[in-house]
Design a protein around this motif. Structure first.
Motif, PDB file in Angstrom:
ATOM      1  N   MET A  34       0.835  -1.207   0.000  1.00 45.13           N
ATOM      2  CA  MET A  34       0.000   0.000   0.000  1.00 45.13           C
ATOM      3  C   MET A  34       0.861   1.245   0.000  1.00 45.13           C
ATOM      4  N   GLY A  35       1.981   1.226   0.733  1.00 43.30           N
ATOM      5  CA  GLY A  35       2.878   2.383   0.729  1.00 43.30           C
ATOM      6  C   GLY A  35       3.451   2.644  -0.649  1.00 43.30           C
ATOM      7  N   GLY A  36       3.838   1.567  -1.345  1.00 44.70           N
ATOM      8  CA  GLY A  36       4.363   1.740  -2.707  1.00 44.70           C
ATOM      9  C   GLY A  36       3.313   2.291  -3.636  1.00 44.70           C
ATOM     10  N   ILE A  37       2.058   1.828  -3.504  1.00 43.96           N
ATOM     11  CA  ILE A  37       0.961   2.318  -4.363  1.00 43.96           C
ATOM     12  C   ILE A  37       0.711   3.785  -4.100  1.00 43.96           C
ATOM     13  N   LEU A  38       0.740   4.217  -2.794  1.00 41.92           N
ATOM     14  CA  LEU A  38       0.529   5.622  -2.486  1.00 41.92           C
ATOM     15  C   LEU A  38       1.637   6.490  -3.056  1.00 41.92           C
ATOM     16  N   GLN A  39       2.888   6.012  -2.990  1.00 45.23           N
ATOM     17  CA  GLN A  39       3.988   6.759  -3.604  1.00 45.23           C
ATOM     18  C   GLN A  39       3.768   6.905  -5.114  1.00 45.23           C
ATOM     19  N   ALA A  40       3.374   5.776  -5.746  1.00 46.98           N
ATOM     20  CA  ALA A  40       3.136   5.822  -7.203  1.00 46.98           C
ATOM     21  C   ALA A  40       1.989   6.766  -7.535  1.00 46.98           C
ATOM     22  N   ALA A  41       0.951   6.783  -6.693  1.00 52.18           N
ATOM     23  CA  ALA A  41      -0.196   7.654  -6.958  1.00 52.18           C
ATOM     24  C   ALA A  41       0.192   9.114  -6.819  1.00 52.18           C
ATOM     25  N   THR A  42       1.016   9.443  -5.797  1.00 46.98           N
ATOM     26  CA  THR A  42       1.455  10.828  -5.613  1.00 46.98           C
ATOM     27  C   THR A  42       2.303  11.299  -6.787  1.00 46.98           C
ATOM     28  N   ILE A  59       7.573   6.279 -10.823  1.00 45.29           N
ATOM     29  CA  ILE A  59       6.388   5.465 -10.492  1.00 45.29           C
ATOM     30  C   ILE A  59       6.743   3.991 -10.553  1.00 45.29           C
ATOM     31  N   SER A  60       7.489   3.603 -11.564  1.00 47.05           N
ATOM     32  CA  SER A  60       7.904   2.201 -11.686  1.00 47.05           C
ATOM     33  C   SER A  60       8.799   1.788 -10.514  1.00 47.05           C
ATOM     34  N   GLY A  61       9.708   2.698 -10.143  1.00 45.58           N
ATOM     35  CA  GLY A  61      10.609   2.386  -9.017  1.00 45.58           C
ATOM     36  C   GLY A  61       9.834   2.157  -7.731  1.00 45.58           C
ATOM     37  N   ALA A  62       8.819   3.031  -7.509  1.00 47.68           N
ATOM     38  CA  ALA A  62       8.043   2.876  -6.264  1.00 47.68           C
ATOM     39  C   ALA A  62       7.336   1.527  -6.213  1.00 47.68           C
ATOM     40  N   VAL A  63       6.760   1.110  -7.331  1.00 52.25           N
ATOM     41  CA  VAL A  63       6.041  -0.170  -7.361  1.00 52.25           C
ATOM     42  C   VAL A  63       7.009  -1.338  -7.227  1.00 52.25           C
ATOM     43  N   ILE A  64       8.140  -1.251  -7.968  1.00 52.64           N
ATOM     44  CA  ILE A  64       9.108  -2.369  -7.944  1.00 52.64           C
ATOM     45  C   ILE A  64       9.671  -2.581  -6.543  1.00 52.64           C
ATOM     46  N   PHE A  65      10.075  -1.469  -5.891  1.00 53.39           N
ATOM     47  CA  PHE A  65      10.684  -1.610  -4.558  1.00 53.39           C
ATOM     48  C   PHE A  65       9.661  -2.069  -3.517  1.00 53.39           C
ATOM     49  N   ALA A  66       8.402  -1.669  -3.685  1.00 54.08           N
ATOM     50  CA  ALA A  66       7.357  -2.126  -2.775  1.00 54.08           C
ATOM     51  C   ALA A  66       7.114  -3.619  -2.928  1.00 54.08           C
ATOM     52  N   LEU A  67       7.060  -4.093  -4.174  1.00 51.93           N
ATOM     53  CA  LEU A  67       6.884  -5.521  -4.425  1.00 51.93           C
ATOM     54  C   LEU A  67       8.081  -6.321  -3.914  1.00 51.93           C
ATOM     55  N   TRP A  68       9.264  -5.729  -4.081  1.00 48.39           N
ATOM     56  CA  TRP A  68      10.494  -6.412  -3.604  1.00 48.39           C
ATOM     57  C   TRP A  68      10.407  -6.637  -2.084  1.00 48.39           C
ATOM     58  N   ARG A  69      10.062  -5.580  -1.342  1.00 51.50           N
ATOM     59  CA  ARG A  69       9.976  -5.703   0.122  1.00 51.50           C
ATOM     60  C   ARG A  69       8.844  -6.629   0.537  1.00 51.50           C
ATOM     61  N   MET A  70       7.746  -6.613  -0.191  1.00 47.39           N
ATOM     62  CA  MET A  70       6.640  -7.521   0.130  1.00 47.39           C
ATOM     63  C   MET A  70       7.066  -8.972  -0.041  1.00 47.39           C
ATOM     64  N   VAL A 113      12.529   8.134  -3.978  1.00 47.78           N
ATOM     65  CA  VAL A 113      11.691   9.255  -3.561  1.00 47.78           C
ATOM     66  C   VAL A 113      12.505  10.537  -3.517  1.00 47.78           C
ATOM     67  N   GLY A 114      13.777  10.458  -3.001  1.00 48.64           N
ATOM     68  CA  GLY A 114      14.626  11.649  -2.898  1.00 48.64           C
ATOM     69  C   GLY A 114      14.924  12.258  -4.257  1.00 48.64           C
ATOM     70  N   LEU A 115      15.237  11.407  -5.238  1.00 50.39           N
ATOM     71  CA  LEU A 115      15.510  11.913  -6.580  1.00 50.39           C
ATOM     72  C   LEU A 115      14.272  12.552  -7.185  1.00 50.39           C
ATOM     73  N   PHE A 116      13.110  11.911  -6.928  1.00 52.67           N
ATOM     74  CA  PHE A 116      11.874  12.509  -7.443  1.00 52.67           C
ATOM     75  C   PHE A 116      11.666  13.884  -6.849  1.00 52.67           C
ATOM     76  N   CYS A 117      11.897  13.987  -5.536  1.00 51.04           N
ATOM     77  CA  CYS A 117      11.665  15.263  -4.872  1.00 51.04           C
ATOM     78  C   CYS A 117      12.625  16.336  -5.393  1.00 51.04           C
ATOM     79  N   TYR A 118      13.893  15.961  -5.630  1.00 51.90           N
ATOM     80  CA  TYR A 118      14.854  16.953  -6.133  1.00 51.90           C
ATOM     81  C   TYR A 118      14.407  17.485  -7.490  1.00 51.90           C
ATOM     82  N   PHE A 119      14.103  16.546  -8.395  1.00 48.21           N
ATOM     83  CA  PHE A 119      13.689  16.990  -9.724  1.00 48.21           C
ATOM     84  C   PHE A 119      12.309  17.653  -9.670  1.00 48.21           C
ATOM     85  N   GLY A 120      11.481  17.201  -8.732  1.00 46.16           N
ATOM     86  CA  GLY A 120      10.176  17.816  -8.597  1.00 46.16           C
ATOM     87  C   GLY A 120      10.269  19.279  -8.214  1.00 46.16           C
TER      88      GLY A 120
END
Length: 778
Positions: A34-42, A59-70, A113-120
């Motif tokens: 769910m955390g990965g999905i929320l990151q992807a949605a944001t 978005i792909s990174g957020a989903v991939i890393f969430a699935l990896w941890r799951m 997330v950090g890289l997204f925020c910097y470029f964001g």
């Protein structure tokens, strides 16, 4: 050691907390997704707001890393099932390995997330897009503080993953404002890490406290279950809070019965229902419990119908409640009774010992009628040592039990109580005597019963007993005086012969008191060397010349005057001081004799006690050395009694004395049954014939031939002969008529004289009897 144990305990708690922390990382796999999905949605919202589509990579990174941890969570849960039963050290090792695996996707997710925020921040044009960047940057911070507190390493990676790209980008930009903004991020990171550490410390402390409470509870439960006592804990209203297994077992409460919250009286009703104890026992327990609650007593004992003793004790709790303990003290009570019996009774005969006997007879005497009399008897087994020597100590013990049994037999005529005084002596207390004049018949009957053949286990032994007793009014009874008087009567009975009995008479106490006072005075006289010596002349039978003297001990006491040697010498032997008297006699007599002419010698009587030590030879040698008296001028006199006591040792010492040159005489010859047998075995020089051979020879009552026969026998054996007890001129004439007697001793030549009188007589060439009397009178 205590610090080491505390550290070990704290380390275990930390290890357990660490394992639980790692478990928490992987426990909520759906939350990770769910955390990965929320990151992807944001990020998707940002993409739509800016129309910059290359942000789809994040978005792909957020989903991939969430699935990896799951997936890691799923694998960990399967692995943890296999290791949760292992030792904590194994669990820590495995958890650390899985933590390392979790760090990689978590750190990459943070960097994403950090890289997204910097470029964001670089591309955001509207407030909505910029809000999405801020939301995604700061949203993970609470998760880091609240969920990753267990690993400072993981929290650090995630924080630097989030803020690292922004800090680097701001620093690269180079403007002063951006550099300052980058530097301000660093304290924020430190602040968050401090919060993580504080949360970790709080959680660990809470875990430790909880673990300690669990451990205390576990120990308390183990203690309750394993303690030997029954225990019930009550609140301030006397309602039960806790009861251990022993308490439930005592009252037979079934396992399904919940007794918590019940009043003690209700528990007693349950116990009646289950027939745990008899009604009167339960009532006694209830009464005892209430007495303890009312502080009437600290402890209460209750005897149960099955013979058990329960001891109840109550202690107060700080919250106003109480703790009641039940202890089975049956063994303690039995042990106390055994100890009490051992302290009060003789183990051999089962009769009361002296201390307990004295307590009992005092109570009996105090409760007796004023007109009644009571009697105390001391019973002594005659020659008990010979019984032990003849048939053994085991049979001797059996004899004592037999006598104790006879003394304990009930009588229809009187009430009595027996006691073993010690060794072979018994006490018998008789109460309720109406007529003391008939007491001698009772004692005579008892003595008759005791003096008989006793059937022992394998022997039949005849013994006699001596009895001394005293009778007095019960109202005047004093046990100390009674024992002393009965003992004096026993002493008199033994003096009369074995197997007899005597009642206490006042004269016995008078003799006893005189005897004790004389003993005390005699001890002081010997200590002060105040005994004196008189010398009785020994005259040559043919020439009438003084040739020797017998040293005779004399004692003048300030209270009793001249005390006879026949009285104080036996007392000195009994007291063990006769050796000191003999030593003083030897020293004084030798010193005095050295002052006399060379033809006059001196003889000193020695007691049998003197020969029981190894010092008599040395004492004689020292007396000769100090006085410079030639050894042949000293003569010692011994009696047959001294020889009988220990013949072998006696002969050895007499030979040693003879080897010194000292002469040896056998005194009072002819009075013993075996005197003749010693004449050729003992190293003798002289025999002194007893005065019993002389008394009556002048009147014809004693045949003179008897004296001449004994004299001839001694002469044949080469022994000098002295005749004692010659008192008249006619006796002297008859004694010397045969010409076989060497020396004469007796009052015919005068009574014993002081040393000055002997010195005067020694100057005479011939000692007429009348002349000796004149000197004696002078």
């Amino acid at each position: 050691m205590r610090n080491i144990l505390a550290q070990a305990k704290s380390q275990r708690v930390e290890d357990e907390a660490y394992v639980e922390f790692v478990n928490s990382l992987f426990s909520d796999t759906r939350g990770l997704l769910m955390g990965g999905i929320l990151q992807a949605a944001t990020i998707s919202f940002f993409l739509l707001a800016t129309n910059i589509y290359y942000f789809g990579v994040f978005i792909s990174g957020a989903v991939i890393f969430a699935l990896w941890r799951m997936r890691l969570g799923q694998l960990y849960q399967a692995a943890f099932e296999e290791i949760k039963a292992c030792p904590i050290s194994v669990q820590v090792s495995v958890a650390n390995n899985w933590e390392n695996k979790y760090v990689v996707p978590s750190a990459l997710s943070s960097i994403n997330v950090g890289l997204f925020c910097y470029f964001g921040f670089q591309t955001a044009e509207t407030g909505a897009s910029l809000g999405a960047v801020y939301c995604l940057l700061f949203a993970p911070v609470p998760t880091i503080v609240g969920r990753l507190y267990g690993s400072m390493r993981l929290a650090s990676f995630m924080l630097f993953g989030l803020f690292g790209p922004i800090i680097i980008g701001l620093l690269v930009d180079g403007s002063l404002s951006h550099i300052l903004l980058a530097l301000l991020c660093l304290p924020y990171i430190v602040l968050v890490l401090g919060m993580v550490k504080a949360v970790r410390s709080t959680v660990i402390s809470a875990v430790e406290g909880n673990a300690e409470k669990i451990e205390i509870g576990r120990r308390f439960d183990v203690a309750l279950k394993n303690m030997a006592h029954g225990l019930m804990m009550f609140d301030e209203s006397n309602r039960i809070l806790i009861a251990n297994d022993q308490a439930r077992k005592l009252f037979k409460f079934p396992d399904h019965l919940d007794i918590v919250g019940r009043h003690f009286s209700v528990l007693m009703r349950f116990a009646r229902r289950f027939d745990a104890l008899a009604d009167r026992n339960l009532e006694n327990l209830d009464v005892a419990f209430n007495a303890l609650l009312g502080r009437v007593a600290d402890r209460q004992q209750v005897l149960l119908d099955d013979g058990r003793y329960l001891e109840l004790a109550v202690s107060e709790r700080s919250d106003g409640g109480t703790v009641l303990t039940f202890e089975d003290i049956s063994d303690r009570v039995q042990s106390a009774r055994k100890i009490e019996r051992m302290a009060q009774y003789d183990s051999l005969t089962n009769l009361p010992n002296r201390r307990y006997f004295e307590t009992l007879i005092s109570e009996i005497a105090n409760n007796a009628n004023e007109d009644d009399y009571c009697a105390l008897l001391v019973v002594d087994v005659d020659d008990f040592k010979h019984v032990n020597d003849a048939v053994g100590h085991a049979q001797g013990d059996e004899l004592l039990r037999s006598i104790a049994s006879l003394l304990s037999l009930k009588s229809s005529n009187y009430q009595h109580l027996a006691c073993r005084l010690g060794g072979d002596e018994f006490l018998l207390f008789i109460s309720g005597i109406k007529d003391p004049q008939h007491m001698h018949l009772t004692v005579a009957g008892l003595n008759h019963d005791l003096c008989r053949i006793h059937d022992l286990k394998s022997e039949q032994v005849y013994v006699s007993c001596s009895i001394g007793y005293v009778t007095m009014k019960a109202s005047e009874f004093n046990q100390d005086d009674a024992i002393v008087r009965a003992d004096l009567a026993l002493y008199a009975a033994k003096a009369d012969g074995k197997g007899t009995w005597r009642e206490f008479e006042k004269i016995m106490d008078d003799h006893y008191q005189r005897r004790q006072r004389i003993k005390n005075h005699l001890a002081k006289a010997v200590q002060s060397d105040s005994l004196t010596i008189l010398y009785q002349p020994l005259v040559d039978a043919q020439s009438g010349r003084l040739v020797s003297c017998e040293a005779l001990s004399r004692w003048h006491d300030s209270e009793y005057g001249n005390v006879s040697p026949a009285e104080y010498i036996p007392l000195a032997e009994e007291m063990g001081i006769v050796t000191q008297i003999s030593n003083q006699m030897l020293r004084k007599a030798s010193t005095e004799c050295a002052k006399w002419p060379d033809h006059v010698s001196v003889s000193v009587n020695l007691s049998p006690v003197d020969f029981r030590t190894g010092e008599i030879v040395s004492v004689i040698k020292d007396a000769l050395a100090v006085s410079n008296l030639p050894a042949h001028r000293l003569e010692i006199e011994i009696t047959e009694t001294a020889v009988i006591s220990n013949e072998r040792e006696m002969i050895s010492k007499l030979r040693a004395i003879r080897d010194l040159g000292v002469r040896i005489a056998l005194d009072d010859f002819g009075t013993g049954q075996s005197s003749l047998s010693y004449l050729h075995r003992l190293p003798l020089h002289k025999v002194k014939i007893d005065r019993s051979f002389v008394v009556g020879i002048d009147t014809g009552e004693t045949p003179i031939a008897l004296l001449h026969g004994v004299t001839e026998l001694c002469r044949t054996l080469g022994l000098d002969v002295t005749v004692e007890g010659v008192e008249t001129e006619k006796q002297l004439s008859l004694v010397v008529s045969e010409g076989k007697v060497d020396r004469i001793q007796g009052y015919v030549y005068g009574p014993p004289l002081p040393a000055s009188g002997i010195r005067t007589l020694s100057k005479l060439s011939q000692l007429p009897t009348k002349k000796a009397k004149e000197y004696a009178v002078a």
